[in-house]
Design an enzyme around this catalytic site. Sequence first.
Site, PDB file in Angstrom:
ATOM      1  N   GLU A   1      -9.157   4.791   6.267  1.00  0.00           N
ATOM      2  CA  GLU A   1      -8.349   5.120   7.436  1.00  0.00           C
ATOM      3  C   GLU A   1      -9.129   5.842   8.535  1.00  0.00           C
ATOM      4  O   GLU A   1      -8.879   5.630   9.711  1.00  0.00           O
ATOM      5  CB  GLU A   1      -7.118   5.936   7.027  1.00  0.00           C
ATOM      6  CG  GLU A   1      -6.178   5.198   6.089  1.00  0.00           C
ATOM      7  CD  GLU A   1      -5.686   3.866   6.635  1.00  0.00           C
ATOM      8  OE1 GLU A   1      -5.915   3.598   7.823  1.00  0.00           O
ATOM      9  OE2 GLU A   1      -5.099   3.086   5.863  1.00  0.00           O
TER      10      GLU A   1
ATOM     11  N   GLY B   1       3.033   1.586  11.112  1.00  0.00           N
ATOM     12  CA  GLY B   1       2.785   0.858  12.348  1.00  0.00           C
ATOM     13  C   GLY B   1       2.407  -0.576  12.032  1.00  0.00           C
ATOM     14  O   GLY B   1       2.872  -1.522  12.662  1.00  0.00           O
ATOM     15  N   ALA B   2       1.540  -0.722  11.026  1.00  0.00           N
ATOM     16  CA  ALA B   2       1.086  -2.044  10.598  1.00  0.00           C
ATOM     17  C   ALA B   2       0.370  -1.902   9.257  1.00  0.00           C
ATOM     18  O   ALA B   2       0.076  -0.788   8.826  1.00  0.00           O
ATOM     19  CB  ALA B   2       0.133  -2.637  11.630  1.00  0.00           C
ATOM     20  N   MET B   3       0.105  -3.050   8.608  1.00  0.00           N
ATOM     21  CA  MET B   3      -0.575  -3.022   7.313  1.00  0.00           C
ATOM     22  C   MET B   3      -1.580  -4.154   7.255  1.00  0.00           C
ATOM     23  O   MET B   3      -1.272  -5.298   7.556  1.00  0.00           O
ATOM     24  CB  MET B   3       0.470  -3.142   6.186  1.00  0.00           C
ATOM     25  CG  MET B   3      -0.117  -3.242   4.793  1.00  0.00           C
ATOM     26  SD  MET B   3      -1.087  -1.766   4.370  1.00  0.00           S
ATOM     27  CE  MET B   3      -2.320  -2.482   3.289  1.00  0.00           C
TER      28      MET B   3
ATOM     29  N   GLU C   1       0.837  -1.198   0.000  1.00  0.00           N
ATOM     30  CA  GLU C   1       0.000   0.000   0.000  1.00  0.00           C
ATOM     31  C   GLU C   1       0.881   1.261   0.000  1.00  0.00           C
ATOM     32  O   GLU C   1       1.811   1.349   0.795  1.00  0.00           O
ATOM     33  CB  GLU C   1      -0.913   0.047   1.220  1.00  0.00           C
ATOM     34  CG  GLU C   1      -1.950   1.153   1.079  1.00  0.00           C
ATOM     35  CD  GLU C   1      -2.896   1.267   2.274  1.00  0.00           C
ATOM     36  OE1 GLU C   1      -2.495   0.889   3.385  1.00  0.00           O
ATOM     37  OE2 GLU C   1      -4.010   1.760   2.075  1.00  0.00           O
TER      38      GLU C   1
ATOM     39  N   HIS D   1      -9.969  -2.937   9.430  1.00  0.00           N
ATOM     40  CA  HIS D   1      -9.741  -2.846   7.985  1.00  0.00           C
ATOM     41  C   HIS D   1     -10.171  -4.114   7.241  1.00  0.00           C
ATOM     42  O   HIS D   1     -10.391  -4.067   6.034  1.00  0.00           O
ATOM     43  CB  HIS D   1      -8.250  -2.642   7.703  1.00  0.00           C
ATOM     44  CG  HIS D   1      -7.802  -1.213   7.690  1.00  0.00           C
ATOM     45  ND1 HIS D   1      -8.463  -0.229   6.990  1.00  0.00           N
ATOM     46  CD2 HIS D   1      -6.730  -0.612   8.259  1.00  0.00           C
ATOM     47  CE1 HIS D   1      -7.802   0.921   7.157  1.00  0.00           C
ATOM     48  NE2 HIS D   1      -6.758   0.709   7.919  1.00  0.00           N
TER      49      HIS D   1
ATOM     50  N   GLU E   1      -6.173  -2.600  12.504  1.00  0.00           N
ATOM     51  CA  GLU E   1      -5.960  -3.456  11.333  1.00  0.00           C
ATOM     52  C   GLU E   1      -7.099  -4.461  11.157  1.00  0.00           C
ATOM     53  O   GLU E   1      -7.480  -4.773  10.027  1.00  0.00           O
ATOM     54  CB  GLU E   1      -4.618  -4.188  11.436  1.00  0.00           C
ATOM     55  CG  GLU E   1      -3.407  -3.282  11.628  1.00  0.00           C
ATOM     56  CD  GLU E   1      -3.309  -2.174  10.593  1.00  0.00           C
ATOM     57  OE1 GLU E   1      -3.786  -2.351   9.462  1.00  0.00           O
ATOM     58  OE2 GLU E   1      -2.761  -1.100  10.930  1.00  0.00           O
TER      59      GLU E   1
HETATM   60 ZN   LIG Z   1      -5.177   1.898   8.474  1.00  0.00          ZN
END
Ligand SMILES: [Zn+2]
Length: 986
Positions: free
Chosen positions: A429, A370-372, A235, A410, A407
Amino acid sequence: MSDHDVDDIAFLTGSPNESGFMVNKRAMYEPGAVMVCSQKRACCVVSMGFAAIIAVALIVAFTKPGCPEATYIGEPVPGFSSRPTHSPPTTPPTATNGEEFPWRDVRLPFHVRPLHYNITLHPNLTTRLVEGHVTIKLTAIEETTAIIIHGHDLNITNYSLNKKYGKPIEILKFLVYPPHQQLYLGLNEILRRGSNYTLKLGFRTSLKEGLEGFYLSSYISAEGERRYLATTHFEPTSARAAFPCFDEPHMKAQFFLSLVREPQHIALFNMPVQETLSLNDTGLVVDNFEESKTMSTYLVAFVVCDYKSVSNMTRHNIRLSVYAPPTMIGQAGYALQVASHIFDFYQDFFGVKYPLPKQDLIAIPDFGAGAMENWGLITYRETALMFDGNHTSSRAQQGVAVVIAHELAHQWFGNLVTMSWWSDLWLNEGFASFMENIGTKAAQPGWAMEEQFLVEKMQPALALDALLASHPISTPVRDPAQIESIFDTISYKKGASIISMLESFIGHKMLAEGLQLYLKENEFGNAATDDLWAALTKVTKKHNSELDIKGIMDTWTLQAGFPLVSVTLQDGRVSASQARFVVCEENVTDPNEPLNTTIGYRWHVPLTYITSEQPHEQAMYWMNLTDVEFEVGKDVKWVKFNVGQRGFFRVSYDAVGWAGLISLLRNNHTALSSADRANLVDDIFTLVKAGTINGSLALELSLYLKNETRYIPWHTALEHLFQWVQLLFNYPAHTQMMQYIHTLILPHYKRIGWNDTGTHLERLLRSKILLAAVHCGDTHAIQEAKRMFHEWRVNGTFIPPNLRAVVYCTGVRYGTEEDWRHCWKVYNSSTIPSEKKLMLMAMAKTQNPWLMQQFLEYTLDSNKIRHQDVLTVLQEVSKNPSGRLPAWRMVRQHWAQISQLFGQGSFTIGSIIKAVTSTFTSAFDLGEVESFFKDVSVGSGERALAQALETIRLNIQWHEHNLDDVSHWLDQHMTQAETQVEVDPQ
Ligand SMILES: [Zn+2]
């Protein structure tokens, strides 16, 4: 993607709480290091059908000799001329072979649509080479004789196109255009609308040198050996760097992956392994994974590593696993437990079944964000996933829970339903940032996540959005740099804040019902902001509400900024007016000018309030693009607007209004909720910054803090108070300001003590108060922290997790070179990610110029400090008054290298600019920053640079307005207080 990077001691130095979102690029690992894969196994892919590889450096363009001129040179592909091109190049785009590239738009045409990808990859962790092959089944939407597809830094070795039953279509021209990361295939016949075709591309590439695409990471094993892994981060626009693809979020397809690996490794993908086959004599194996659901390219992920895992089944029968290096797997238990809880909660809350059979969470040692949220395989920065109860602070533990909740949200918001284009990034987001508090609350009900929303989301978003250099939530973007630049506080925190505001006036139940409908109507597809408003409108109508959801919310998503609501109260009658709030008055000649809007910078404001007569009954008036007047009763002594700070706006009271509220706070502060108290602190200090009211009034209000015992108001107050400390750094009032803060915190310091006990919020508050006490020069606090540091260093005496930040920072701040070196040793040897991060922060506190310089130079060497941590070091050093100028000098001196490392498409460059300049306060500094950046490229950091310059102007403005007034008040007040406190000259 998550921007969380928990910072235990951010406030200490008083820098703005606008923590930069980190997306870094990483330089090459050291050549010649021991790797876990052997050289001789490098080229097995040859045996898998890649015989016809033609190696050419970097990107190769093929043009068949004697082929006719391309059909569409200089013109768009037929059927897609309707899409406007964005800033078309003034000169014709030139492909790598010197020919004109026929497609000019940075976006792809939509004349073909991918249905299915079959990808085979063999990453070699020794040579770093990747051999790959992709077969894409696609369908023609329009008749066309060309296919344009994304590819970035791929060496295309062969290509072919076939009709449904295998008959080949001649490819007349193959062109590569690196600026748009596009490949062009000119065909000898027309693709028929509605027919399916098979496109095959063989390619070679290498594991990338940054933190995006398909890249190499490593960790140190228990035996001290460096172990490598290959991992992905796509991303927003890096899938194209791993395999050729239609890399736009609306071009969803199914993915089938075969991944070749060595037997001692494991391979992970979005889906579980279907079968593992041995590859004859190569000694290698191939994992064939189950076919994915229909999804966007940016959510594809795969990892080859030698990790361990822990797993369990959720209540809804989904296999949940946490993967980590063997040295850290003991810290994975909390993540597994909290993820299980939140995952089950979301299944019920969203009312839509999670469609995959598994969910993996994996810690990656080198990770930019931070994370995906990759669907079914979420990648995390180590600090965002690992938790050790004996070592990790409550704040860092909260960070783990919150990022996991973000996450997992998401998996529905973003993965199941995806924004049609990046312009609506906030749909992903903003919602994930809103849901992360709700998800965390479900798992940790005692953490007061609703209140924490104010300091984590609402207040930072309001701070940034008050700059003229802000942008609307929904904002047009096209190229990768523009797309990268909107992964920012506006998309995340303002997005979350306006959803929270929406929830406040339609109610939690109605919001949940609307979200469920939105997800059901758009599952496996794409949606735009209006689709969300349409779903919510259906639900509100069903419940007989006449609210015009779209009309209301458009004023918040399509305009930058927010309103300042100015209220006066006379004879029981309230007059409230609205105008855009812009904090830096230098630019206020016409605040509506720079960002034009058809709405005219008016908003639909839900103006809630409580009064002295009805303190527990919230009332509300709508300001529908207008000002309002209404009665509240003649006996009213005070009115508090924007109850609980649920609305995304600020309130300015008249003199009588402030006097009533300040008197209430000083005499009976618990008559207002802690959220309302924090809100008043935040509003009044910000209005001082804008020059709307005098600094002395904010100080009068702050006197109530002597009685304040709650975390949220203290968090807000310390952010502002230490900002003032920073602004006063070069002035006589600096010492008095420190003394004043000390008088405020002293009773709480004595009450709270050094035992790491109490509720979650009490522990968070203790950590803040102890740090503040040290910062204000409290001799008892400094001695205690130094004593604990010494015992830890010499005897290894245990320090409770929530005391570590203050102990380490104080130990280094007042310590010797030996103390600093001990921290460096712990940083290098610790397997606790939260501890490593604290070491970085502590080392930034040194007063030794040589150590400071050395520490800064380490950031240029990835063997010393991982590139993912460079921003943290620069931010922390810049917060240290002794480090401010060295950091700025270092960034200027090495700008070329920094710019190269963190790239043109990365937000990090902007965060670095902000970090090293936000503490500047003089016209001289401003001129220096302006003149330096006039001559260098900042790429995607343009907006961040504008925000940084505006922040310096704002600092100058603060001095002009407040220096005399604040100095005078402190003079008077501190003389009266007759404080005996010794003060740290810093
Ligand atoms: Zn996010």
